[in-house]
Motif scaffolding. Structure first.
Motif, PDB file in Angstrom:
ATOM      1  N   ILE A  92       0.845  -1.211   0.000  1.00  0.00           N
ATOM      2  CA  ILE A  92       0.000   0.000   0.000  1.00  0.00           C
ATOM      3  C   ILE A  92       0.879   1.260   0.000  1.00  0.00           C
ATOM      4  CG2 ILE A  92      -1.676   1.345   1.355  1.00  0.00           C
ATOM      5  CD1 ILE A  92      -2.664  -1.382   2.528  1.00  0.00           C
ATOM      6  N   ARG A  93       1.828   1.314   0.936  1.00  0.00           N
ATOM      7  CA  ARG A  93       2.604   2.549   1.126  1.00  0.00           C
ATOM      8  C   ARG A  93       3.596   2.797  -0.018  1.00  0.00           C
ATOM      9  NH1 ARG A  93       4.649   4.389   6.704  1.00  0.00           N
ATOM     10  NH2 ARG A  93       4.402   6.336   5.542  1.00  0.00           N
ATOM     11  N   VAL A  94       4.209   1.718  -0.520  1.00  0.00           N
ATOM     12  CA  VAL A  94       5.170   1.883  -1.621  1.00  0.00           C
ATOM     13  C   VAL A  94       4.450   2.341  -2.892  1.00  0.00           C
ATOM     14  CG1 VAL A  94       6.698   0.598  -3.197  1.00  0.00           C
ATOM     15  CG2 VAL A  94       6.974   0.365  -0.723  1.00  0.00           C
ATOM     16  N   SER A  95       3.286   1.728  -3.192  1.00  0.00           N
ATOM     17  CA  SER A  95       2.573   2.119  -4.425  1.00  0.00           C
ATOM     18  C   SER A  95       2.025   3.540  -4.313  1.00  0.00           C
ATOM     19  CB  SER A  95       1.452   1.125  -4.756  1.00  0.00           C
ATOM     20  OG  SER A  95       0.651   0.877  -3.632  1.00  0.00           O
ATOM     21  N   HIS A  96       1.618   3.943  -3.107  1.00  0.00           N
ATOM     22  CA  HIS A  96       1.109   5.309  -2.904  1.00  0.00           C
ATOM     23  C   HIS A  96       2.234   6.322  -3.110  1.00  0.00           C
ATOM     24  CE1 HIS A  96      -0.625   8.790  -0.740  1.00  0.00           C
ATOM     25  NE2 HIS A  96      -1.767   8.311  -1.184  1.00  0.00           N
ATOM     26  N   THR A  97       3.405   6.042  -2.538  1.00  0.00           N
ATOM     27  CA  THR A  97       4.546   6.964  -2.666  1.00  0.00           C
ATOM     28  C   THR A  97       5.058   6.983  -4.112  1.00  0.00           C
ATOM     29  OG1 THR A  97       5.110   6.110  -0.476  1.00  0.00           O
ATOM     30  CG2 THR A  97       6.603   7.707  -1.390  1.00  0.00           C
ATOM     31  N   LYS A  98       4.947   5.832  -4.784  1.00  0.00           N
ATOM     32  CA  LYS A  98       5.340   5.762  -6.210  1.00  0.00           C
ATOM     33  C   LYS A  98       4.423   6.675  -7.034  1.00  0.00           C
ATOM     34  CE  LYS A  98       5.728   2.430 -10.042  1.00  0.00           C
ATOM     35  NZ  LYS A  98       4.586   2.621 -10.949  1.00  0.00           N
ATOM     36  N   GLY A  99       3.124   6.655  -6.683  1.00  0.00           N
ATOM     37  CA  GLY A  99       2.160   7.513  -7.393  1.00  0.00           C
ATOM     38  C   GLY A  99       2.481   8.985  -7.230  1.00  0.00           C
ATOM     39  N   MET A 100       3.177   9.336  -6.132  1.00  0.00           N
ATOM     40  CA  MET A 100       3.562  10.734  -5.889  1.00  0.00           C
ATOM     41  C   MET A 100       4.969  11.041  -6.439  1.00  0.00           C
ATOM     42  SD  MET A 100       2.030  10.732  -2.070  1.00  0.00           S
ATOM     43  CE  MET A 100       2.690  12.264  -1.474  1.00  0.00           C
ATOM     44  N   ASN A 101       5.586  10.026  -7.062  1.00  0.00           N
ATOM     45  CA  ASN A 101       6.944  10.168  -7.630  1.00  0.00           C
ATOM     46  C   ASN A 101       7.996  10.587  -6.609  1.00  0.00           C
ATOM     47  OD1 ASN A 101       6.699   9.321 -10.254  1.00  0.00           O
ATOM     48  ND2 ASN A 101       5.911  11.297 -10.955  1.00  0.00           N
TER      49      ASN A 101
END
Length: 459
Positions: free
Chosen positions: A298-307
């Protein structure tokens, strides 16, 4: 290395992880309740349920592995604040989970014949066959439920699936009790009663999940206007490309542990019983790592979405560190109480069982010492896998897990178990080798990938 930058993430990690951990324990509880209630009927019935569930478990791991593709896509779209993308992913994911549930139900029913080829006692296999038919049907609602769960997880709302599973457990215990023993107006169905109890509770799990989410304003807008006209081949393909390798990763690990059960069985019933006890204990603590794995996704994909790749590395490492601390704590408990824990699973007052029980305790206590070490490897490999899924990197990790479990782990298990005096302990040393190599290679993959992403982002 500044430790506080990692430890300050701990409280949010735990807040996201604990409902997932409790939900997973709820899933496990359904199996434990079946074993406990059926155990009172006799050993053949218990063996039949055990055998039946090993088939269901493999199919279930494929379904759960596949559904994890939904979470990183939803979480990334959530970081981008793209409502349309979230809704589309949810609808396509739910459709694919439904199709997969039906396919796995049919495949499981067709694969029953394998029991007879595996030289299982005929009385056990004959009893397990109708049980498998019914419990296999429950794969349809349970995988649809996974579609809902992974979607909610992607929006960092991990509590709803926990509530749905707890309510399903209440339904399960009620119907099991009534249908196994024939209480009140219900017929006495024995192990078929246990199967029906599981089917009813899993259907209710989807119903609860749907009601909880439909009436919540955070999710309401995503439930509107579902139409087959909106289904796009490109989006189905995207989810399948992420889901299939994830399903295979889970399959490689689950089949390795299933192979360990079969290998132990070939060494005799006391080795198999010891293996079972050690596995129940190791699986319970593994749920904590699984919860942290979902948190990493959850947290890695969310932070990836924020670049924001620098924060991504800190967040991922904070979860890895938390997993190592918790699994080390469990390892210490296993080492301190390795001679005491097996007693909890055996009837120590039965004088007829004294010789068997003594042997089971000796074997289990040795296995728990190996399990203490592999707790840590198992914890690391599953949280790193979660972080890689969050990065939508699934193909290379699929090859890594195959090599670790089946090229390294299984041959060692087989050789040490069958051809040396180590027997069951040898089988577990093979598991340890497989899990440790998976943890090492997956971490190297994560470190390389994130380093590359940070460099690309700086250009």
């Amino acid at each position: 290395m500044n430790l506080s930058q990692y430890t300050k993430e701990f409280s949010y990690n735990i807040k996201l992880a604990y409902p997932v951990i409790l939900g997973m324990l709820g899933h496990t509880l359904i199996g434990i309740v079946d074993n406990f209630m059926v155990g009172k009927l006799g050993s053949t019935e218990l063996a039949a349920v055990s055998l039946g569930n090993s088939f269901i478990f493999i199919a279930l791991s494929l379904g759960i592995g596949f559904s994890t593709a939904i979470t990183p896509l939803v979480s990334e779209a959530n970081a981008e604040q793209n409502e349309k993308k979230i809704r589309t992913t949810f609808h396509h994911g739910l459709l694919l989970c439904t199709v997969l549930g039906v396919a796995l139900f049919i495949l499981t029913v067709l694969s029953k014949q394998v029991m007879y080829l595996m030289h299982q006692p005929k009385a056990v296999a004959d009893m397990a066959a109708p049980y498998i038919d019914w419990v296999a049907f429950s794969l349809i609602p349970v995988i649809i439920y996974q579609g809902y769960k992974q979607f909610a997880d992607g929006l960092a709302e991990t509590k709803y699936s926990m509530y749905a599973i707890f309510m399903a457990n209440v339904v399960h215990i009620f119907f099991n009790y009534m249908l196994i023993y024939g209480i009140w107006i219900f017929p006495k169905l024995g192990i078929l009663g246990a199967a029906l109890g599981t089917v009813i509770s899993r259907i209710m799990m989807v119903v609860f999940m749907d009601l909880l989410m439909r009436h919540n304003k955070a999710f309401k807008s995503y439930f509107k206007n579902f139409s087959f006209k909106e289904i796009r081949k490109s989006i189905l393909k995207k989810i399948i490309n992420l889901g299939l390798p994830s399903a295979m990763q889970m399959l490689f690990e689950v089949t390795l542990f299933t192979a360990a059960i079969w290998l132990s069985g070939s060494l005799g019933k006391n080795n198999q019983a010891a293996n079972q006890i050690a596995l129940i204990l190791a699986s319970s603590t593994f749920m904590v790592a699984m919860g942290l794995s979902v948190t990493a996704m959850i947290r890695v994909s969310h932070t990836k979405g924020m670049n924001d790749y620098k924060s991504l590395i800190i967040i991922a490492r904070s979860i890895f560190l938390l997993a190592i601390i918790l699994e080390t704590f469990f390892a210490v408990i296993f080492v301190l109480f390795h001679k005491f824990l097996p007693h909890l699973f055996l009837n120590m007052n039965d004088s007829a069982q004294i010789i068997d029980n003594t042997e089971i305790i000796i074997i289990t206590s040795k296995l728990l010492l190996v399990a203490a070490v592999f707790q840590i490897s198992d914890g690391i490999q599953v949280v790193v896998l979660g972080a890689l899924r969050g990065l939508q990197d699934v193909k290379i990790p699929m090859y890594i897990t195959f090599v670790a479990y089946w090229v390294i782990g299984f041959p060692i298990s087989y050789y040490l178990g069958e051809y040396t005096s180590l027997q069951a302990v040898g089988i577990w040393i093979g598991l340890l080798a497989g899990l440790s190599s998976a943890a090492l290679f997956l971490y190297i993959r994560f470190a390389r990938l994130t380093r590359k992403l940070v460099l690309e982002n700086h250009k």
